[in-house]
Design an enzyme around this catalytic site. Structure first.
Site, PDB file in Angstrom:
ATOM      1  N   SER A   7       0.997  -6.056   5.044  1.00 51.54           N
ATOM      2  CA  SER A   7       1.075  -4.681   4.540  1.00 51.54           C
ATOM      3  C   SER A   7       2.471  -4.285   4.082  1.00 51.54           C
ATOM      4  O   SER A   7       2.632  -3.276   3.408  1.00 51.54           O
ATOM      5  CB  SER A   7       0.549  -3.693   5.580  1.00 51.54           C
ATOM      6  OG  SER A   7       1.505  -3.507   6.584  1.00 51.54           O
TER       7      SER A   7
ATOM      8  N   LYS B  56       6.343   0.240   9.052  1.00 55.94           N
ATOM      9  CA  LYS B  56       5.941   1.003   7.863  1.00 55.94           C
ATOM     10  C   LYS B  56       7.163   1.697   7.270  1.00 55.94           C
ATOM     11  O   LYS B  56       8.193   1.840   7.930  1.00 55.94           O
ATOM     12  CB  LYS B  56       4.902   2.079   8.232  1.00 55.94           C
ATOM     13  CG  LYS B  56       3.635   1.556   8.863  1.00 55.94           C
ATOM     14  CD  LYS B  56       2.710   0.876   7.877  1.00 55.94           C
ATOM     15  CE  LYS B  56       1.545   0.203   8.594  1.00 55.94           C
ATOM     16  NZ  LYS B  56       0.784  -0.696   7.734  1.00 55.94           N
TER      17      LYS B  56
END
Lengths: 146, 166
Positions: A27, A69
């Site tokens: 991701s 993230k």
């Protein structure tokens, strides 16, 4: 004695200050590839708050399994994704770190006073396979460095 | 005082202090629950490779749950109510779970007054191995659980998935 001091200093550094992590999953591609060693600076936000663009580690039940993230939205902002492009308070967000995009759509969310909106850099994957969303400041363990 | 000496003394004090705190720590009343959850993870992992039939595997796992167990995965999935329903689903899922391992991390336990129930917060790691390439991939999810002591065994009474990113 020197060995003892070195061992204590290493223990303190790598346990509480600069925590080593191994990234899993795709991701955060292309910024962070899977199976690489990175470090989390746990003191990064001791005197300040995360800023947009920071890559942060977010704890789950504890510090041993973390999300990595990027900070996209800051407290109080409105965040929406239209056709794969992020809008903050209706203004397009320039994201040079995103190399591939799919046409994701995320309904506008208004962030609370201690909430951040977090996303990975790999927008070329399906939105359903990509964990993203809001998290409170107390979930942010530190800034990912190196 | 020279700087290296200060560093040395600080390090020794920290080490001794840490050691004293470790030795003086209170008894961990959550230890039996952690042990039970560890045993559950081992049973799940064993059940994927022991060659027993699906029913036998489900029976092994059933002892870890209360009759009225409640499981909520969230994300629009229907809640699972009752051990029989859960075990029925586990039986049907068995062939598909054959290549994964379950591991619990960061388990915190808060005992209720009386010591017959406990709230548990943990991260569950699912390590999947590709049948074709052999490569492992990791998926993790945060859960809260309620555990109750039934017939002198700790059993899972409620499982709720937590959305780390909402």
């Amino acid at each position: 004695m020197r060995v003892l001091v070195l061992a204590a200093a290493s223990f303190i550094t790598f346990k509480w200050l600069l925590v080593p992590i191994r990234t899993e999953g795709s991701s955060m591609l292309p910024t962070y590839a899977p199976d690489k060693l990175n470090f989390v600076n746990r003191l990064a936000y001791a005197a300040g708050k995360p800023v947009r663009g920071d890559v942060v580690a977010i704890r789950m039940a504890g510090p041993h399994v973390l999300y990595v993230k990027r900070v996209i939205g800051l407290p109080g902002e409105r965040v929406a994704v239209r056709g794969g492009t992020v809008f903050i308070n209706d203004k397009l967000l320039d994201e040079p770190y995103v190399k591939h995009r799919r046409a994701w759509d995320v309904d506008e969310v208004v962030l609370g006073s201690s909430e951040y909106f977090l996303m990975g850099d790999n927008r070329g994957m399906s939105a359903a396979d990509h964990d993203f969303g809001r998290a409170d400041l107390d979930r942010i363990l530190g800034k990912v460095v190196f | 005082m020279a700087l290296p000496r200060v560093v040395t003394i600080t390090a020794v004090v920290l080490l001794l202090g840490g050691g004293a705190l470790y030795l003086a720590r209170p008894d961990d009343e959550g230890a039996p629950i952690r042990k039970r959850l560890q045993s559950f993870a081992e049973a799940v992992n064993r059940s994927t490779m022991d060659g027993a039939g699906p029913q036998s595997r489900a029976q092994q796992l059933a002892s870890y749950f209360t009759d009225d167990v409640d499981v909520e995965f969230g994300g629009g999935a229907a809640p699972i109510r009752g051990r029989d329903t859960l075990m029925g689903m586990a039986e049907r899922l068995q062939p598909r779970t054959a290549m994964f391992r379950l591991k619990f991390e960061d388990v915190t336990v808060a005992m209720s007054p009386g010591g017959e129930a406990a709230d548990v917060h943990l991260t569950a790691e699912f390590i999947r191995r590709s049948i074709t390439s052999g490569e492992e991939s990791l998926d993790a999810r945060e859960f809260t659980m309620t555990m109750r002591r039934v017939d002198s065994e700790w059993r899972i009474a409620r499982v709720t998935a937590v959305d780390t990113l909402r």
